[in-house]
Write an enzyme that holds these catalytic residues in place. Structure first.
Site, PDB file in Angstrom:
ATOM      1  CG  ASN A   1      -2.083  -0.897   1.111  1.00 36.99           C
ATOM      2  OD1 ASN A   1      -2.175  -1.665   0.159  1.00 36.99           O
ATOM      3  ND2 ASN A   1      -2.964  -0.854   2.089  1.00 36.99           N
ATOM      4  CG  MET A   2      -0.834   4.794  -2.096  1.00 35.05           C
ATOM      5  SD  MET A   2       0.267   5.821  -3.091  1.00 35.05           S
ATOM      6  CE  MET A   2      -0.484   5.607  -4.704  1.00 35.05           C
ATOM      7  CE  LYS A   3      -1.741   2.862   6.963  1.00 36.56           C
ATOM      8  NZ  LYS A   3      -3.051   2.653   7.611  1.00 36.56           N
ATOM      9  N   GLY A   4       2.403   2.302   3.335  1.00 32.01           N
ATOM     10  CA  GLY A   4       3.654   1.663   3.712  1.00 32.01           C
ATOM     11  C   GLY A   4       3.725   1.225   5.149  1.00 32.01           C
TER      12      GLY A   4
END
Ligand code: B12
Ligand code: B12
Ligand SMILES: Cc1ncc(COP(=O)(O)O)c(C=O)c1O
Ligand SMILES: Cc1ncc(COP(=O)(O)O)c(C=O)c1O
Lengths: 526, 258, 258, 526
Positions: C139-142
């Protein structure tokens, strides 16, 4: 210090008054006496180091010689300085020469009296200088690296081998320890001499020797640099060699030393006259050396019940405080002892413990307090024990303790293994983080269990202290008022090392101590 | 293992000939292990920890925690399935067999048979200063809600306290004409307790006092088995109550007299 | 064990040929063990626990806690001195060798060499519903303050979520023309993850897709070693960061292309 | 309930209003629908047990047949009752005959319509009677043995084998457990049938089957007698078979069942229309059966961050509460879920956690609350983990939680081993004893971190609930308002099992439930 317990200031005042009277009695008694260990401490201060070929410390040899020569009641300093003056030898060599019978130990002839006194003052000033430098080094470390946040996390090493101890001490520092104490070998307090050299064979601990102090100091200085926080070294100014231990602590940059008015009497059956006389001198040394002393009230609760005897802990804290202040220690140097030793299966014990711990903080707001972990109700169940220790850590954080001894899950089993301390530090650091401001956040219900408990314990301390004041401390000890243990004024070990001072007794180190303390106080004012 | 425990207490399906650890399924053999290694944490150290577990007889060892302790040490928590089993039916453990008697029964037994009080000398010997345990057995106050031996009309107690040398103790035994000696040992580092206890038995024997004298020892790491090996008549471990000791003393004294 | 760690990190006096546990003195071998036995606590059970410890290679086992758990079970905490040693110099562990690259370096490496984005398909497969781990990587968020692969210009990510059958996954790989597949497995009971992962590799091979496809797996009980054994190209365990995975993907893809 | 947090009653009121509107929307939606699982539950209530030769449950076979025959939108009860009536067979035999095609399933002819309805009512009344008896048995156990003190200590067993589970459950009871939950085998919630028989092979848990419920009930009844305390059994009314599970719980004397409005949607990707429709029916069954339901807000915090998403937990508690109350559950039956999932290394996390836990108590004073232990930040370090669990236990005791799930030091590793639970129970019991009255004793600083945190979270819940009310619950789920997870109204599993009721839909079990609830309420009034 926020007042959360609504303690009666008048009751606290009465305690301080009674304890003050007790301290005056004790110190008055001590002022008239010296001991073999005080005199040996004087020699150590003046620069005598090392042992003879049988590893008997030279200071013991010299003081024994002074005893044989009947010189002790006027102090060993002057005859020893005379020997140095006469021989022109450095102190240690002079001492060796005396030990070997090559140099006489005697009062100076009248014509040399004043030169000998000057020599004594010079030697004592050299000692004072060393202490001054040591203090400055510590100061610089603290300014540069800091001490980390409070409570100071305090762990013990006790492998018996100083070299293993240093490895373990460094591992502790890495895990966040801020004070490392080297536990002494079993029953070292009963030795009337300090062993010599680096030692690798101790039982339940490692011998306290000057060499071991240095080795550990060097290791902790390294570790301090590695972790970026000054890690303090702790040992014991306790037992028959209490004054010498304090002196070595002053010279070798220990930072914390266990030193208690009554521990030796109660738990080591050391004669009370001896230990109280030694006490007065060693506390002045600690004061001048900027050492934090840790008192030993926690020990009471290993024999007496922590719930029933809570007021004896408080009473003893007052006595230790009053003696210490009169010896020149500042409140910030007083790690007054207490411990979480209540039966964890007792209903509301955590509340009572919080009451006790908080009470000590509010009564001694400027003292760091040394809070000892559960040991008595530890069982060998490492899992439950780890949780008992967690409750202890929380109580400590919740009540703002200054020096926090780490509980070990392997208490009741063995002295700690290398990871035991890391696990304990990890747990305590987590709790201290997660509950950082809990102390500020909570208040106690007015008139609730916690406030009531604190009031009851304080009331008990008033009663006990006034009783002890009336009976005299010696009488009170004879009646077993502390830790359920009775001791006779003439019983126990070491009475033969106590000497009533003759008129003309002279101890130049006392003068050096006065100077150092005056300098400190001037510094503080500036 | 004798099956005098109510048989319902042995879980069904258990083979007493091959008992191994139990995690959550019979026979899974699961044990938990932790230790430090004097090498820093690294994949190789992890493998070393795993191999140690395998050598210990753990199948499928799982490393759940690895921690670098710093300065070249690492700490490991490992779980595995233990291959080993024990045949419990072959185990015979020497046990203290005296019956549980009441305070009154003990006093009656001694006074009826001896016609006098038994003389008991107690001490915590060597460099050991841990008196709480021996006091728990001997002092009036007692332990866990039970009176100590001093409170029994059947016993006369001489408690010498802590750090008593074996020599001092022997002198006291002679002086009092003791019937039994209770030695406590709590500090066990480097097995000091074993050498100290062995020395005590030797001294008693060398002095010709062994006969007619009941020798007991106790402490948190003492077992009856070890005590017997050392030449004592009985050993008492953690959690001993004064009444257990009193009952044993009474019954053993009477037994020997006969 | 390679000694590329700073040599000061190996405590002095250590013999790497015979490393054993350390309690508080070099060579003491101390380990802590705990387990339950399917027999009630008793002196015999205690002896059984002790014998088990001996079989595990523990000298002088000390039992520090014995607890009757009820209904025929008992629990034991034992310490002892382990006789076993490991020759650490002989240990060779396969390791992920890709260099640590920055976000920018990774993107540059891929885009310069491939001239396009790499297509990455990810899923938590079988009955496993634990998506937090694969999401942390993708995910983007990481995770742990690092961006996930979706945020990299170098990757085009298809995250299929949880409980994806190997069949569905294979279809998606075909559909997208994936360059790499990331499979997450968290539930390991009864080794379900092993059979599921092995099946996945078999299916990919049977379908002729293995060539040119990078196969990764990950999860808290996955090690690189196990992953290789199962036929994957790499395995990532607990605490993996997205950047480690991204760096490996970029370097491995470029390496293979050459 | 003492108000320690100074929460704004108006904000609480706004939350209840918004949640009430959401609940009305959901229940209005559900009222127009039935599902295959509701219909199967009806058959179970009417006495159908067991499976066919392939172990497919007879209730599935009958409902499938009804589906094929297009009968579902009017309810399976009437056609099935007609089959029973016509054949004269007991329900299970009739179901088997239907499954084997030996007995037709169809709407009764007009002439038998009324007799078929009577038969349906009779069968349903038999079910109701069984539930009544079950409730009474539980009541008698509780009166005779009591439930022990609060919080109820709740542990899980999950060996996969029901026979190992019973052994372990008894060991838990001996160690003080008051609720034993049998965790289901991985992904059982995705099965659209309930497996049959005693099972010995599960992954990460043991299949929930009627036989397993009975076996565990018998074991726990034995253990209850042994320990002198009624030990409750818990399982899941969750997943695709939610209504049937609740029904089996009602029939087999489960005491606690996990049942959440959103869990299946968010964490199992079950279709929201399906699960919300199932929800309404199963909650009424739970209400009538005197079951305590445990909601699943704790699960949110396994994906979302516990600090940032705290208000979503509170918001969901309000929604669960409002739906539950409308389904006839009493507040004492609502084990609203929450969990201590904050990063323990975050400064003051313990304070925030106490704020959250206490806030839930003050807002839902009559609900027991189900407090879940740390799992997310557990690491496999059993020693530190045991301490994380200890902090959790203390937070639980300090804030007066009703149902306390025991944290396991082996979380993050495996389902618990036999002693893991005993060690956890021991630790928690010790803490609950040592800190028994801590809740009463402490107050929070006005405007301090704890009070402020509670106020912020409550404010967040107001905002979220009003947003969800405005978007509609379905819309909110589509927008990922909970647990960072987005779900489409037509996505996920089980939508094909949802049937819009036709006019003439009839479910006599609904009437039985009304009767049982009316009886209960009359009882309460008396
Ligand atoms: C209290 C205590 C002290 C007190 C002792 C006060 C006193 N007057 O006894 C003080 C503070 C003085 C102390 C000091 C030290 N202690 Co200490 N201490 C403890 C502690 C906390 C409790 C022991 C206790 O009182 N137990 C309660 C009693 C009732 O239990 P018990 O002794 O097992 O006795 C029972 C049975 O064993 C049995 N029993 C015992 N003796 C006998 C004898 C007979 C004949 C019979 C029939 C039965 C019997 O009956 C009793 C009742 O059930 C333990 C840790 C722990 N939790 O166990 C450490 C502990 C015993 N101490 C320890 C150590 C190392 C020391 C020191 C040596 C440390 C040092 N280097 O300075 C010092 C020095 C003391 C010395 N020379 O012996 C270690 C010993 C390690 C080991 N196994 O060798 C322990 C285990 C702590 C640790 N983890 O390191 N200690
Ligand atoms: C969160 C959680 C859940 C959530 C999952 C929500 C979700 N959407 O993911 C819910 C509540 C739904 C859940 C349910 C269940 N769970 Co669960 N759960 C956990 C928990 C608490 C945390 C897992 C987690 O999120 N870790 C955080 C992530 C970031 O870490 P990670 O997964 O290790 O991922 C990292 C690395 O491993 C790696 N990685 C992971 N995958 C991949 C893939 C690739 C390709 C790469 C490169 C890297 C990589 O990178 C990540 C970042 O570093 C653990 C306990 C624990 N503390 O570990 C139990 C745990 C995993 N659950 C467990 C079980 C048994 C279940 C259930 C089966 C229980 C049941 N019978 O009902 C159910 C069913 C779920 C199912 N069918 O799979 C067990 C598994 C035991 C085992 N070893 O087999 C655990 C260990 C708990 C326990 N002690 O019993 N669970
Ligand atoms: C003040 C004090 N001195 C000394 C000791 C113990 O050391 P020793 O064995 O040297 O008496 C303690 C133990 O806690 C103590 O508190
Ligand atoms: C309400 C609810 N249902 C079900 C489950 C998990 O069970 P399953 O794997 O059957 O979905 C949980 C897990 O915590 C839950 O909270």
């Amino acid at each position: 210090m926020e007042r959360k317990l609504d303690l009666d200031p008048a009751a606290i005042q009465r305690c301080r008054h009674a304890a003050g009277a007790i301290a005056d009695e004790v110190l008055g008694f001590a002022a008239e006496r010296t001991t073999v260990s005080i005199e040996r401490a004087v020699l150590r201060w003046m620069g005598v180091e090392g042992g003879d070929t049988d590893c008997i410390p030279l200071v013991n040899r010299v003081v024994d010689a002074a005893g044989v020569a009947g010189l002790l009641d006027r102090g060993v300093a002057l005859p020893f300085a005379e020997a140095v003056r006469a021989s022109g030898l450095p102190p240690t060599d002079a001492a060796r020469a005396i030990a070997e019978g090559r140099l006489p130990l005697r009062a100076p002839d009248a014509e040399f009296e004043s030169a000998a006194r000057d020599m004594a003052r010079t030697l004592s000033a050299i000692g004072a200088d060393r202490v001054r430098r040591t203090n400055r080094t510590r100061q610089r470390f603290l300014e540069r690296l800091g001490e980390g946040s409070r409570p100071l996390l305090y762990v013990i090493v006790a492998s018996g081998n100083i070299h293993e101890d240093t490895v373990q001490a460094k591992v502790c520092a890495k895990a966040g320890a801020q004070v490392v104490a080297v536990i002494r070998s079993t029953a070292q307090s009963l030795l009337d001499y300090i062993p010599e050299g680096a030692t690798t064979e101790g039982y339940g601990g490692t011998y306290a020797t000057q060499a071991n102090f240095r080795i550990m100091r060097a290791a902790l200085d390294d570790a301090s640099e590695d972790v970026g926080c000054y890690v303090r070294q702790c040992n014991y100014a306790s037992g028959l060699c209490m004054p010498e231990m304090a002196t070595l602590g002053a010279l070798e940059r220990l930072d914390v030393m266990l030193n208690d008015a009554l521990y030796g009497i109660l738990f080591r059956d050391i004669n009370m006259q001896r230990t109280l006389t030694d006490q007065a001198f060693s506390r002045r040394v600690s004061a001048a050396a900027g050492l934090i002393i840790n008192t030993g009230e926690d020990n009471y609760l290993t024999t007496a019940d922590a719930f029933d005897a809570a007021h004896t802990v408080l009473a003893s804290e007052f006595i230790n405080e009053q003696i210490a202040l009169r010896c020149g220690l500042k409140p910030a140097q007083l790690g007054l002892g207490h411990a979480m030793q209540m039966n964890p299966w007792r209903e509301d014990m955590f509340l009572y413990e919080v009451a006790q711990a908080r009470m000590a903080r509010e009564i001694f707001p400027d003292c760091p307090l040394k809070y000892m972990p559960p040991t008595k109700y530890m069982t060998g169940d490492i899992f439950l024990g780890h949780v008992q220790d967690a409750l202890f850590s929380l109580a400590s954080v919740m009540t703002g303790q200054g020096i926090h001894l780490l509980g070990m899950m392997t208490e009741a089993m063995h002295t700690p293994h290398i990871h035991d301390r890391t696990l304990a530090l990890e747990s305590t650091r987590m709790i201290a983080t997660a509950a950082r401001h809990l102390e500020d956040e909570i208040e106690f219900k007015p008139g609730g269990l916690i406030q009531t408990r604190a009031r009851v314990v304080l009331g008990g301390a008033v009663g006990l202290l006034e009783q002890v004041r009336d009976e005299g401390l010696f009488g009170a000890l004879a009646h077993g008022r502390f830790a359920d243990i009775r001791r006779a004024p003439d019983g126990g070990r070491g009475l033969d090392g106590v000497v009533v001072k003759a008129t003309g007794y002279w101890n130049p180190v006392e003068d050096s101590l006065d100077t150092l303390l005056a300098e400190r106080d001037a510094e503080v004012v500036r | 293992m004798t099956n005098d425990d109510s048989p319902t207490r042995i879980p069904s399906g258990i083979d007493l000939h091959a008992i191994g650890p139990y995690g959550d399924t019979l026979g899974d053999g699961i044990v938990q292990v932790s230790f430090s290694l004097p090498i820093p944490a690294s994949p190789e150290a992890r493998e070393a920890a795993r191999r140690l577990a395998v050598q210990m007889g753990l199948n499928e060892p799982q490393i759940y925690r690895e921690a670098d302790l710093g300065y070249g040490f690492s700490f490991w928590i490992v779980y595995g399935k233990c291959r080993h089993h024990v045949d419990v039916t072959r185990i015979v453990v020497p046990k203290i067999t005296s019956a549980a008697l009441s305070f009154e029964e003990i006093n009656a037994l001694v006074l009826d048979n001896a016609g006098r009080r038994l003389r008991i000398v107690g001490a915590c010997t060597g460099t050991d200063a841990h008196t709480v345990g021996i006091d728990a057995i001997l002092n009036m106050k007692g332990f866990a809600g039970e009176y100590g031996l001093e409170r029994y009309p059947a016993f006369e107690v001489f408690n010498l306290g802590s750090q008593v040398t074996n020599g001092t103790l022997l002198a006291k035994v002679r002086e009092t004409g003791a019937d039994a000696v209770l030695v406590s040992q709590v500090v066990t580092q480097k097995d000091v307790h074993l050498s100290n206890l062995a020395e005590w038995v030797d001294m008693v024997e060398a002095d010709g006092l062994r006969q007619g004298l009941l020798l007991l020892c106790g402490g948190p790491r003492i077992t009856h088995e070890v005590a017997l090996e050392l030449g004592f008549d009985a050993g008492f471990g953690a959690g001993t109550t004064p009444r257990q000791v009193a009952a044993w003393l009474a019954q053993e004294w009477v037994r020997r007299k006969k």
